[in-house]
Design a protein around this motif. Sequence first.
Motif, short mmCIF file in Angstrom:
data_model
loop_
_atom_site.label_atom_id
_atom_site.label_comp_id
_atom_site.label_asym_id
_atom_site.label_seq_id
_atom_site.Cartn_x
_atom_site.Cartn_y
_atom_site.Cartn_z
N VAL A 74 100.85 -5.54 -102.53
CA VAL A 74 99.58 -5.30 -101.84
C VAL A 74 99.67 -5.74 -100.39
N MET A 75 100.35 -6.86 -100.12
CA MET A 75 100.51 -7.31 -98.73
C MET A 75 101.32 -6.31 -97.91
N VAL A 76 102.35 -5.75 -98.49
CA VAL A 76 103.17 -4.77 -97.77
C VAL A 76 102.36 -3.51 -97.47
N ILE A 77 101.56 -3.08 -98.42
CA ILE A 77 100.72 -1.89 -98.22
C ILE A 77 99.68 -2.14 -97.13
N ILE A 78 99.03 -3.30 -97.17
CA ILE A 78 98.04 -3.64 -96.15
C ILE A 78 98.70 -3.73 -94.78
N PHE A 79 99.87 -4.36 -94.71
CA PHE A 79 100.58 -4.47 -93.44
C PHE A 79 100.95 -3.10 -92.89
N ALA A 80 101.42 -2.21 -93.75
CA ALA A 80 101.80 -0.87 -93.30
C ALA A 80 100.58 -0.09 -92.80
N ILE A 81 99.47 -0.20 -93.51
CA ILE A 81 98.26 0.51 -93.08
C ILE A 81 97.76 -0.03 -91.74
N LEU A 82 97.73 -1.35 -91.60
CA LEU A 82 97.29 -1.94 -90.33
C LEU A 82 98.23 -1.58 -89.18
N ALA A 83 99.53 -1.56 -89.44
CA ALA A 83 100.48 -1.19 -88.40
C ALA A 83 100.28 0.27 -87.97
N LEU A 84 100.02 1.14 -88.92
CA LEU A 84 99.77 2.55 -88.58
C LEU A 84 98.47 2.71 -87.80
N VAL A 85 97.45 1.97 -88.19
CA VAL A 85 96.17 2.04 -87.46
C VAL A 85 96.36 1.55 -86.03
N ILE A 86 97.07 0.44 -85.87
CA ILE A 86 97.32 -0.08 -84.52
C ILE A 86 98.12 0.91 -83.70
N TRP A 87 99.12 1.52 -84.29
CA TRP A 87 99.99 2.41 -83.53
C TRP A 87 99.31 3.71 -83.13
N PHE A 88 98.46 4.27 -83.99
CA PHE A 88 97.90 5.59 -83.72
C PHE A 88 96.50 5.59 -83.09
N ARG A 89 95.87 4.44 -82.95
CA ARG A 89 94.54 4.45 -82.33
C ARG A 89 94.68 4.58 -80.81
N LYS A 90 93.73 5.26 -80.21
CA LYS A 90 93.79 5.51 -78.77
C LYS A 90 93.15 4.39 -77.97
N TYR A 91 92.12 3.74 -78.54
CA TYR A 91 91.41 2.68 -77.86
C TYR A 91 91.36 1.46 -78.77
N ASP A 92 91.43 0.27 -78.15
CA ASP A 92 91.34 -0.93 -78.99
C ASP A 92 89.87 -1.31 -79.19
N GLY A 93 89.64 -2.47 -79.76
CA GLY A 93 88.28 -2.87 -80.11
C GLY A 93 87.37 -3.05 -78.91
N SER A 94 87.94 -3.35 -77.75
CA SER A 94 87.10 -3.55 -76.56
C SER A 94 86.89 -2.25 -75.79
N GLY A 95 87.52 -1.18 -76.20
CA GLY A 95 87.35 0.10 -75.53
C GLY A 95 88.43 0.40 -74.51
N ALA A 96 89.38 -0.51 -74.34
CA ALA A 96 90.48 -0.28 -73.40
C ALA A 96 91.49 0.68 -74.01
N VAL A 97 92.12 1.46 -73.14
CA VAL A 97 93.13 2.41 -73.59
C VAL A 97 94.37 1.64 -74.04
N ASN A 98 94.91 2.04 -75.18
CA ASN A 98 96.12 1.40 -75.71
C ASN A 98 97.35 1.99 -75.04
N THR A 99 98.12 1.14 -74.42
CA THR A 99 99.42 1.54 -73.87
C THR A 99 100.49 1.07 -74.85
#
Length: 68
Positions: free
Chosen positions: A12-37
């Motif tokens: 379960v930890m590996v699945i959660i880590f993989a999902i969070l890593a994919l979300v971080i990698w593919f999102r265009k803006y972070d939580g504050s609205g700044a563009v992700n470089t």
Amino acid sequence: MKQNRWQIVNAVMVIIFAILALVIWFRKYDGSGAVNTIGVKLSSLAVLGIFLLLVLVVELVVYWLTKK
């Protein structure tokens, strides 16, 4: 039976880590609205990885203590 619980928790930890890593990698803006470089994405993944390592260390210590 106890070993199966550890394996399930780790899976379960590996699945959660993989999902969070994919979300971080593919999102265009972070939580504050700044563009992700690339730099921001890599630093966010590094923070996630450090957190995972801390959880792993705690898990290994608990596993070692329960084995005795």
